[in-house]
Design a protein around this motif. Structure first.
Motif, short mmCIF file in Angstrom:
data_model
loop_
_atom_site.label_atom_id
_atom_site.label_comp_id
_atom_site.label_asym_id
_atom_site.label_seq_id
_atom_site.Cartn_x
_atom_site.Cartn_y
_atom_site.Cartn_z
N PHE A 196 -11.11 -10.09 4.67
CA PHE A 196 -11.35 -8.93 3.47
C PHE A 196 -10.43 -7.57 3.56
O PHE A 196 -10.96 -6.60 4.23
CB PHE A 196 -12.45 -9.16 2.58
N GLN A 197 -9.45 -7.90 3.09
CA GLN A 197 -8.74 -6.37 2.88
C GLN A 197 -9.23 -5.43 2.11
O GLN A 197 -9.59 -5.66 0.36
CB GLN A 197 -7.34 -6.86 3.24
N ARG A 198 -9.43 -4.09 2.57
CA ARG A 198 -9.88 -2.72 1.00
C ARG A 198 -9.04 -2.28 1.12
O ARG A 198 -8.25 -1.62 1.27
CB ARG A 198 -11.28 -2.29 1.57
N ILE A 199 -8.40 -2.55 -0.50
CA ILE A 199 -7.71 -1.52 -1.45
C ILE A 199 -8.20 -0.87 -2.67
O ILE A 199 -9.29 -1.33 -2.97
CB ILE A 199 -6.78 -3.03 -1.75
N LEU A 200 -7.86 0.65 -2.64
CA LEU A 200 -7.81 1.29 -3.76
C LEU A 200 -6.58 0.65 -5.01
O LEU A 200 -6.02 0.95 -4.87
CB LEU A 200 -7.66 2.87 -3.75
N TRP A 201 -7.71 0.17 -5.68
CA TRP A 201 -6.80 -0.11 -7.75
C TRP A 201 -6.27 0.61 -8.03
O TRP A 201 -4.71 0.44 -8.13
CB TRP A 201 -7.66 -0.57 -7.95
N GLU A 202 -6.23 2.39 -7.63
CA GLU A 202 -5.62 3.50 -8.16
C GLU A 202 -3.74 3.99 -7.56
O GLU A 202 -2.71 4.42 -7.72
CB GLU A 202 -6.13 4.54 -7.94
N ASP A 203 -3.96 2.99 -6.62
CA ASP A 203 -2.46 3.00 -5.30
C ASP A 203 -1.97 1.63 -5.10
O ASP A 203 -1.12 1.71 -5.24
CB ASP A 203 -3.42 2.91 -4.37
N ILE A 204 -2.61 0.83 -6.28
CA ILE A 204 -1.09 -0.73 -7.03
C ILE A 204 -0.44 -0.38 -7.82
O ILE A 204 -0.86 0.95 -8.79
CB ILE A 204 -2.11 -1.49 -7.56
N LEU A 205 0.96 -0.32 -7.23
CA LEU A 205 2.32 -0.12 -8.07
C LEU A 205 2.28 -0.98 -9.00
O LEU A 205 2.12 -0.55 -10.88
CB LEU A 205 3.45 0.26 -7.59
N PHE A 206 2.45 -1.90 -9.12
CA PHE A 206 2.30 -3.22 -10.25
C PHE A 206 1.24 -4.48 -9.55
O PHE A 206 2.07 -4.45 -7.98
CB PHE A 206 3.73 -3.10 -11.27
N VAL A 207 1.45 -5.32 -10.28
CA VAL A 207 1.32 -6.55 -9.22
C VAL A 207 2.51 -7.76 -10.15
O VAL A 207 2.71 -7.99 -11.87
CB VAL A 207 0.11 -7.38 -10.26
N GLU A 208 2.94 -9.11 -9.61
CA GLU A 208 3.97 -9.38 -9.98
C GLU A 208 3.17 -10.61 -10.08
O GLU A 208 2.72 -11.35 -9.16
CB GLU A 208 5.20 -9.34 -9.11
#
Length: 250
Positions: free
Chosen positions: A154-166
């Motif tokens: 399970f990879q931790r990410i910061l949603w605020e770093d997401i540019l866009f979802v395809e």
């Protein structure tokens, strides 16, 4: 709607400044404000220069600003302010509406102003003011991280770093500045997980982080050098969402 009319979260009405070079117009707005218990008149003046002095010494929540004034127009005055209160423009010319939209005003009222439109604009201002307070109170409490499955980990990410979802058939690609993650999830379920005030579905296959937009041109949104299509019926909603987000986060 009943809760909307309950003033500020602290129980006080919004403090209003009226700026107009026509005394009759000022009198009309004062009369309308006096009909609403969630607004109060904190000051009136007939020029942008006088308004500048008032803003220095008084806390103003909402400004009713005339566009056509001598020396310095309402638009020029608003553009000169580093930080402005919520603003409702008043004008006799509908052509100024687009310019007001660019400056993130709450609404614009065409003269002669009808009470129904005034009431609508005032409620919109109160709604935005309350949203700002809620956003400010929740900033420290909001969670900015989430976990996505990558193989057996399970990879931790910061949603605020997401540019866009395809969206790609049965999986999604999460695009970041320097990496991309692929997850097996539907666009709808991910959209429900992400903050609705930060992410916007511009197309059936694209969900974008509003704060990462570089520009919007025609039917395209540009993010980090990528061109993403905007559905024709979603473009206006996107622009309204961007303006609303700017208004509540000022």
């Amino acid at each position: 709607m009943a809760e909307l009319l309950s003033k500020q979260p602290n129980g006080q009405p919004l403090r209003c400044l009226i700026v107009d070079d026509e005394p009759v117009a000022i009198k009309g707005v004062v009369n309308f404000i006096n009909q609403l218990d969630f607004l109060e008149v904190s000051g009136t003046c007939t020029s942008a220069m006088k308004a500048t002095e008032i803003l220095k010494v008084k806390d103003i929540d909402l400004m009713f600003l005339d566009i056509n004034m001598p020396m310095l127009s309402g638009l020029e005055f608003l553009e000169s302010l580093d930080k402005s209160p919520l603003t409702i423009m008043t004008t006799a010319y509908s052509a100024h509406a687009l310019e007001g939209f660019r400056l993130n005003v709450v609404d614009y009222l065409l003269k002669p102003i009808e009470f129904q439109r005034f009431f609508q604009a005032a409620n919109k201002a109160l709604d935005l003011f309350q949203s700002r307070i809620i956003l400010q109170n929740n900033k420290e409490e909001s969670e900015s991280d989430m976990y996505i499955r990558q193989g057996d980990t399970f990879q931790r990410i910061l949603w605020e770093d997401i540019l866009f979802v395809e969206g790609m058939q049965n999986y999604l690609k999460l695009h970041f500045k320097d990496k991309t993650f692929v997850i097996h999830q539907t666009m709808t379920s991910l959209e429900e997980m992400l903050p609705k005030d930060s992410f916007f579905r511009i197309h059936q296959s694209y969900l974008i982080n509003i704060s990462k937009i570089d520009s919007i041109s025609g039917g395209r949104v540009f993010i980090d050098g990528k061109q993403l299509p905007v559905s024709r019926h979603r473009k206006e909603d996107l622009l309204k969402t961007i303006v609303y987000k700017k208004l509540i986060s000022k």
